[in-house]
Write a protein that holds these residues in place. Sequence first.
Motif, PDB file in Angstrom:
ATOM      1  N   VAL A   1       0.839  -1.201   0.000  1.00 25.40           N
ATOM      2  CA  VAL A   1       0.000   0.000   0.000  1.00 25.40           C
ATOM      3  C   VAL A   1       0.874   1.252   0.000  1.00 25.40           C
ATOM      4  CG1 VAL A   1      -1.797   1.254   1.253  1.00 25.40           C
ATOM      5  CG2 VAL A   1      -1.810  -1.243   1.228  1.00 25.40           C
ATOM      6  N   ARG A   2       0.459   2.233  -0.765  1.00 27.09           N
ATOM      7  CA  ARG A   2       1.241   3.482  -0.849  1.00 27.09           C
ATOM      8  C   ARG A   2       1.305   4.164   0.519  1.00 27.09           C
ATOM      9  NH1 ARG A   2       0.038   8.758  -1.515  1.00 27.09           N
ATOM     10  NH2 ARG A   2      -2.187   8.246  -1.685  1.00 27.09           N
ATOM     11  N   ARG A   3       2.474   4.617   0.876  1.00 31.96           N
ATOM     12  CA  ARG A   3       2.667   5.305   2.145  1.00 31.96           C
ATOM     13  C   ARG A   3       2.648   6.815   1.948  1.00 31.96           C
ATOM     14  NH1 ARG A   3       7.382   1.844   5.340  1.00 31.96           N
ATOM     15  NH2 ARG A   3       6.673  -0.227   4.684  1.00 31.96           N
ATOM     16  N   GLY A   4       2.266   7.501   2.997  1.00 27.51           N
ATOM     17  CA  GLY A   4       2.311   8.953   3.000  1.00 27.51           C
ATOM     18  C   GLY A   4       2.908   9.436   4.305  1.00 27.51           C
ATOM     19  N   THR A   5       2.935  10.739   4.460  1.00 31.42           N
ATOM     20  CA  THR A   5       3.463  11.344   5.681  1.00 31.42           C
ATOM     21  C   THR A   5       2.389  12.220   6.306  1.00 31.42           C
ATOM     22  OG1 THR A   5       5.709  11.358   4.774  1.00 31.42           O
ATOM     23  CG2 THR A   5       5.273  12.799   6.648  1.00 31.42           C
ATOM     24  N   CYS A   6       2.162  12.036   7.596  1.00 27.13           N
ATOM     25  CA  CYS A   6       1.170  12.856   8.295  1.00 27.13           C
ATOM     26  C   CYS A   6       1.633  14.312   8.288  1.00 27.13           C
ATOM     27  CB  CYS A   6       0.994  12.362   9.725  1.00 27.13           C
ATOM     28  SG  CYS A   6      -0.108  13.407  10.728  1.00 27.13           S
ATOM     29  N   HIS A   7       0.795  15.220   7.801  1.00 26.63           N
ATOM     30  CA  HIS A   7       1.189  16.622   7.692  1.00 26.63           C
ATOM     31  C   HIS A   7       1.297  17.301   9.055  1.00 26.63           C
ATOM     32  CE1 HIS A   7      -3.108  17.293   8.392  1.00 26.63           C
ATOM     33  NE2 HIS A   7      -2.809  18.557   8.640  1.00 26.63           N
ATOM     34  N   TRP A   8       0.753  16.632  10.097  1.00 25.20           N
ATOM     35  CA  TRP A   8       0.753  17.250  11.420  1.00 25.20           C
ATOM     36  C   TRP A   8       1.936  16.784  12.270  1.00 25.20           C
ATOM     37  CZ3 TRP A   8      -1.481  21.310  13.519  1.00 25.20           C
ATOM     38  CH2 TRP A   8      -1.448  21.457  14.904  1.00 25.20           C
ATOM     39  N   CYS A   9       2.100  15.438  12.414  1.00 26.31           N
ATOM     40  CA  CYS A   9       3.162  14.939  13.298  1.00 26.31           C
ATOM     41  C   CYS A   9       4.357  14.389  12.531  1.00 26.31           C
ATOM     42  CB  CYS A   9       2.611  13.883  14.262  1.00 26.31           C
ATOM     43  SG  CYS A   9       2.094  12.339  13.474  1.00 26.31           S
ATOM     44  N   GLY A  10       4.229  14.277  11.198  1.00 22.33           N
ATOM     45  CA  GLY A  10       5.367  13.878  10.383  1.00 22.33           C
ATOM     46  C   GLY A  10       5.655  12.394  10.335  1.00 22.33           C
ATOM     47  N   ILE A  11       4.786  11.569  10.901  1.00 20.12           N
ATOM     48  CA  ILE A  11       5.016  10.138  10.941  1.00 20.12           C
ATOM     49  C   ILE A  11       4.526   9.490   9.643  1.00 20.12           C
ATOM     50  CG2 ILE A  11       2.799   9.366  11.916  1.00 20.12           C
ATOM     51  CD1 ILE A  11       4.456   7.656  13.886  1.00 20.12           C
ATOM     52  N   ASP A  12       5.157   8.387   9.234  1.00 17.60           N
ATOM     53  CA  ASP A  12       4.717   7.660   8.040  1.00 17.60           C
ATOM     54  C   ASP A  12       3.384   6.966   8.321  1.00 17.60           C
ATOM     55  OD1 ASP A  12       6.927   8.395   6.612  1.00 17.60           O
ATOM     56  OD2 ASP A  12       8.040   6.547   7.000  1.00 17.60           O
ATOM     57  N   VAL A  13       2.470   7.016   7.365  1.00 21.73           N
ATOM     58  CA  VAL A  13       1.154   6.393   7.523  1.00 21.73           C
ATOM     59  C   VAL A  13       0.738   5.757   6.206  1.00 21.73           C
ATOM     60  CG1 VAL A  13       0.387   7.989   9.323  1.00 21.73           C
ATOM     61  CG2 VAL A  13      -0.055   8.536   6.916  1.00 21.73           C
TER      62      VAL A  13
END
Length: 283
Positions: free
Chosen positions: A246-258
Motif C-alpha cells: 500500500v502506498r505510504r504517506g506522511t502525516c502533515h501534522w506529526c510527520g510520521i509515516d502512515v
Amino acid sequence: MPTAIAVTGADMALPAQDERTLPAVVLRDIDTRPLEQALTDMQMLVEQHGHVIVVCSPAAPTSVRRRLHTLRSLLESDRIALFRPDLPPLGLAVLARQLRQLASCDLSPGVLASAGRLLIHYIHAGALLGSVARLDRVPVNLKQHAKSWMPGSQFAVLAHPQPQLVRLGPEAMLDGPEFGTWMLVAKGQLQSDWVTATLAPAWQVQGLRETPLPAGSPGWWGTGKVVEFCTYLPDLSVLYQLVTSVRRGTCHWCGIDVIGDRCVFCSAVPPAPEGASALTHRT
C-alpha cells in the motif's frame, strides 16, 4: 525496541501465532487502578518502546475509554495510538495478534498502526447464537426476534464485514471470504458443532483452532449461549506483503509515516485541497 501492542484484558492476548509474534502488553484493571500508578506505567511503556498502540473495543466500558484518553492527554503524547475497530471481541483479539506479528517486522510505528485499518477488511467475524432477543449490534427484524423465543432456535450471525443473520436450518449459510483463511472458534454455553462441522468446510478454511470465549463476548452478542468465530490470514509473510504493497504517506501534522487517510497517533487527516471549502460553500 519494537512498537508495543497493548490490549485492555488478558482474554484479548491470544497465544502467539508463530515464533516471531510479540507478546501483548495487557493493561490490567486500567480503569480501576489509581490514576497515578496507571500514568507511571504508561509513561514507562512509551519510554521503553517509543510508541504504543492500544487495541480497545468500542464496546468497552466507558470508564476504560475515559481512562485511556485521560492517560494520553496527561502525557501529552502523540506516541500513544488508541485503535478502536468495530469488531466483536474474538475478531478484535485476532486483529491485535496480527499487529503483534507485524510488530516484529521493519515497519514504522505509523505504518504499523495504520495496518489495522487495512487488515480489518480481511476478517470475517460472527457467531452462532441461541437467542437474538438482546442482540443490538446486528440488525434483527421483528420476525427474527419472535422466533428467538421459540425453544431450540439458533441463529447464525455475521457481524463483519457485512451484517447478516439467518435462522439455522438445513440450508442456512453465511457469506464467507473469497480467499484462503484460518478459523478461530470460541465456545460459550451453546452446545453445537455447526460452526466447525458445517460452516468451516463450506468456507473452505485451511486450518481451525479453538480458544476460550473472551470475557466481553456474552455482553457483545447479548447472550452467553454463543459460539463465536473469526476467519483471518495467519501467515506473517502475507500480512507483511499486504501492508507494504500500500502506498505510504506522511502525516502533515506529526510527520510520521502512515498508510490511508488518517494518522492513528494524532488523528490528523490530510488538509482539504485549496478551493474545496469555497466550493462546498457555494453548493
